[in-house]
Enzyme design. Structure first.
Site, PDB file in Angstrom:
ATOM      1  N   GLU A 200       0.837  -1.201   0.000  1.00 17.09           N
ATOM      2  CA  GLU A 200       0.000   0.000   0.000  1.00 17.09           C
ATOM      3  C   GLU A 200       0.874   1.253   0.000  1.00 17.09           C
ATOM      4  O   GLU A 200       0.544   2.251  -0.659  1.00 17.09           O
ATOM      5  CB  GLU A 200      -0.931  -0.014   1.214  1.00 17.09           C
ATOM      6  CG  GLU A 200      -2.048  -1.048   1.103  1.00 17.09           C
ATOM      7  CD  GLU A 200      -2.968  -1.049   2.302  1.00 17.09           C
ATOM      8  OE1 GLU A 200      -4.168  -0.801   2.149  1.00 17.09           O
ATOM      9  OE2 GLU A 200      -2.469  -1.299   3.428  1.00 17.09           O
TER      10      GLU A 200
ATOM     11  N   GLU B  47      -3.817  -9.401   3.784  1.00 16.75           N
ATOM     12  CA  GLU B  47      -4.623  -9.082   4.972  1.00 16.75           C
ATOM     13  C   GLU B  47      -5.807 -10.021   5.172  1.00 16.75           C
ATOM     14  O   GLU B  47      -6.214 -10.284   6.305  1.00 16.75           O
ATOM     15  CB  GLU B  47      -5.122  -7.636   4.894  1.00 16.75           C
ATOM     16  CG  GLU B  47      -4.079  -6.582   5.178  1.00 16.75           C
ATOM     17  CD  GLU B  47      -3.307  -6.163   3.939  1.00 16.75           C
ATOM     18  OE1 GLU B  47      -2.616  -5.130   3.992  1.00 16.75           O
ATOM     19  OE2 GLU B  47      -3.385  -6.872   2.905  1.00 16.75           O
TER      20      GLU B  47
END
Length: 692
Positions: free
Chosen positions: A108, A128
């Site tokens: 990210e 995640e």
């Protein structure tokens, strides 16, 4: 010269500021590192002599992502989403230089940079979902804008990392750099961007790739259908899909808000807590209080496997896959050749699916030596016995191995129930004997129960644990008792399942409740799959149990197209009237009063005794930690990861409630439900298994 211990170090390469992340070992994006990045980026932005910025990881990787230990704690310092928005808003080109891993928040962060370069060996991903959450710092919003919604869904919902070359092919990485020259390449790339006057490429402003999601809204429903089996019961995958869908239909800021809402809901939920528990529990299994991590292990250069059946062949494949030569022994040539054919067929099927190169099949088969002579194992460093589950046979084999195996060889049994100490007693070297219980199919299942005997040497334990990890298993150390950890607890469930069907509950209702709880199959489907005649024979048959009567009618499971269920040519199951009649007959013979039971009662009676047995296992020291029991059940029996294992699940219910229900069932059904002393103590103290 003093070493720079700041989380982010800054140096200059001409007009390029190089910001190096120094938060080893994995550059986890904890509060200190986030603040360090914020300050370094701000300083470089404010410096008029800096024309561009390169962000690179120190040590062995870019960043493995967020600091999981911070989850659930009060926010400290700048949040990751805010930090990434600031990086993206920087008025100078920011280039992420990726080596090792850029995972989760690490990727990210790279996505918030204006450009990305990577060495070919690097891996990127958003894992995640495996922690029961979603990328919460813009990953679900930025990634679809770079690679398109379909690819983004595969990366985010799949959760597995991809190589840099594949990432470059989908546009996620702008350029590949030489393995040994990443920083120089990244600096040159940044200088080129400045020299060419390229506009800053902010992913939030891109709209071209997400048009696919707006134009084809059915894309998301199709993805849900394709992955329904893999994602059954999990909350996070749906939240991931919904967030990528939001990226396609909402403005960027609104999409970020939607993602954040989903993230906060998931991270505070039970499933994410369970999946994070499993993440840490897997790593704990390697820690054995009285076997230090630096205990010298014995070398394992050649392995012997006794038995070429389903288990023996599967065990051999684990070592062949790891490049370790194997000598496999059978009693009869026909059984040996059948086993060899099965191993080769398994490899060829894998190659046909593209998961193995054809030449790898021959390489692995070339590491395999077959023989009918036990004496051929004389030079093996580790010998694993995988024959029929019969104590007399195993004792005889170990007595012979004691005379054949070289000094220092480890002698292991793959027994799933039997007493390792009794087996070790047949040798003059019980310190070299250990249990290595693989789970079927042994070349697929991740669990290895390492069974410590009373006299097993610490170096033997260390070797077995390390060897398990080397061949891709999760090794859990357990003690000697009937069934060890997994099968000992399974017996509790099986007993109650069989009692329930005599009382009036159908096998298919028991199976349905267990399957809806999240396990891959219920006890009767499992029995049909394994074969009802395991351990049964006409000679020893007493025509007493439901299983006895089913086997008498040649209803032995899927292999005979009939067991508890009836099966068609494609092995699809349907409830059987014959089975219902047999159950009713046995119930009448035993004088069992029949009545319906609620789904809750079925669940409690099948699973609460397992929790209770787990407490007894801990009392007796047959498992080191409650979390080890959870890992056994998740990896050996398919307990749903999102429930964290039976002991974690018990804590989520509350031990006082489990205790109260066990006492109620004890009053009705007897001492099979007698609560363990440990369970009573923890419930009385307001504690859980997590507090041990």
């Amino acid at each position: 010269m003093t070493q720079d211990t700041s989380p982010v170090s800054t140096r200059r390469e001409g007009a390029v500021a190089v910001l190096t992340l120094n938060s080893g070992p994995v550059n986890a994006l904890g509060a200190a590192l986030r603040e360090g990045i914020r300050g370094a980026v701000a300083a470089a932005s404010d410096d008029p002599s800096v024309r561009a910025i390169v962000l690179i990881g120190g040590g062995r990787m870019f960043s493995a992502g967020a600091d999981i230990a911070e989850f659930g704690r009060p926010q400290s310092g700048i949040s990751l989403p805010d930090l990434l928005n600031r990086i993206e808003a920087t008025g100078k080109p920011v280039v992420a230089a990726i080596h090792g891993n850029a995972l989760g928040g690490g990727l990210e962060t790279a996505l918030a940079c204006h450009y990305r370069v990577a060495v070919p060996s690097a891996k990127v991903g958003l894992p995640e979902v495996k922690l029961g959450i979603l990328p919460g710092a813009g990953g679900t919003q930025r990634l679809p804008r770079v690679v398109g919604p379909r690819k983004a869904l595969e990366v985010i919902v799949g959760g597995s990392p991809i190589g840099a070359e594949a990432a470059a092919a989908m546009g996620l990485v702008d350029e590949l750099a030489p393995e040994e020259g990443l920083l120089a390449h990244a600096v040159a790339f940044a200088e080129r961007v400045v020299a060419e006057g390229r506009p800053l490429t902010r992913i939030r402003d891109r709209d071209d790739r997400i048009a696919e999601g707006r134009d084809d809204p059915g894309l998301f429903e199709a993805f849900r259908q394709e992955n329904a089996r893999k994602t059954r019961g999990f909350e996070a995958p749906e939240a991931c899909i919904a967030s990528v869908e939001a990226a396609c239909r909402l403005p960027f800021e609104q999409g970020l808000a939607f993602e954040r809402e989903q993230f906060l809901k998931l991270v505070s939920g039970t499933q994410s807590a369970a999946q994070r528990h499993v993440f840490f529990a897997e790593r704990q299994t390697a820690k054995i209080p009285d076997v230090p991590e630096d205990t010298p292990a014995r070398p394992v250069r050649r392995v012997g496997v006794i038995g070429a059946g389903t288990m023996g062949g599967g065990i051999a494949m684990n070592f062949l896959n790891a490049g370790i030569p194997v000598t496999i022994v059978e009693m009869k040539r026909e059984a040996l050749e059948r086993g060899l054919r099965t191993i080769r067929t398994n490899y060829e099927n894998t190659a046909r699916k593209g998961r193995l190169r054809p030449e790898d099949v021959e390489t692995r088969m070339g590491l395999l030596t077959d023989t009918l002579e036990l004496e051929a194992l004389a030079e093996c460093d580790l010998v694993i016995e995988a024959v029929y589950e019969d104590m007399a046979i195993k004792k005889e084999i170990f007595s012979r191995l004691d005379r054949i195996a070289k000094p220092g060889a480890i002698l292991a049994s793959n027994t799933s129930y039997l007493d390792i100490d009794a087996i070790a007693g047949m040798t003059s070297r019980p310190g070299d004997v250990i249990g290595m219980h693989f789970f079927s199919p042994a070349n697929v299942m991740r669990l290895l129960e390492v069974v410590r005997g009373a006299k097993t040497g610490k170096d033997v334990i260390a070797t077995a644990m390390q060897t398990g990890r080397k061949v891709g298993k999760i090794a859990v150390l357990v003690g000697v008792c009937h069934g060890f950890v997994g099968n000992r607890m399974l017996a509790q469930r099986q007993r109650e399942a069989n009692r329930l069907i005599l009382e009036g509950v159908t096998p298919w209702d028991v199976d349905r409740v267990i399957h809806e709880f999240g396990l891959p199959m219920g006890p009767f489907t499992m029995s049909d799959l394994a074969g009802l005649d395991i351990g049964w024979s006409p000679e020893s048959n007493r025509s007493e149990s439901v299983r006895d009567l089913l086997c008498e009618q040649d209803r032995r499971g899927q292999k005979t197209s009939a067991g508890f269920y009836d099966y068609d040519a494609k092995r699809r199951a349907t409830p059987s009237r014959v089975t219902e009649e047999i159950i009713a007959r046995v119930a009448e013979r035993q004088g069992v009063a029949r009545r319906p039971a609620s789904d809750q009662e079925i669940l409690e009676r099948c699973l609460y005794p397992m929790i209770n047995e787990g407490a007894k296992i801990l009392e007796e020291g047959k498992a080191i930690r409650a979390s080890d029991i959870d890992i056994v059940w998740i990896n050996g029996y398919g307990w749903p990861v999102y429930r964290g294992g039976p002991m974690f699940w018990a804590d989520t219910i509350g031990l006082p409630k489990v205790l109260e229900r066990l006492r109620a069932y004890q009053a009705e059904y007897g001492d099979d439900f007698e609560p363990a002393a440990l369970l009573e103590r923890l419930a009385g103290e307001g504690k859980g298994f997590k507090d041990l």
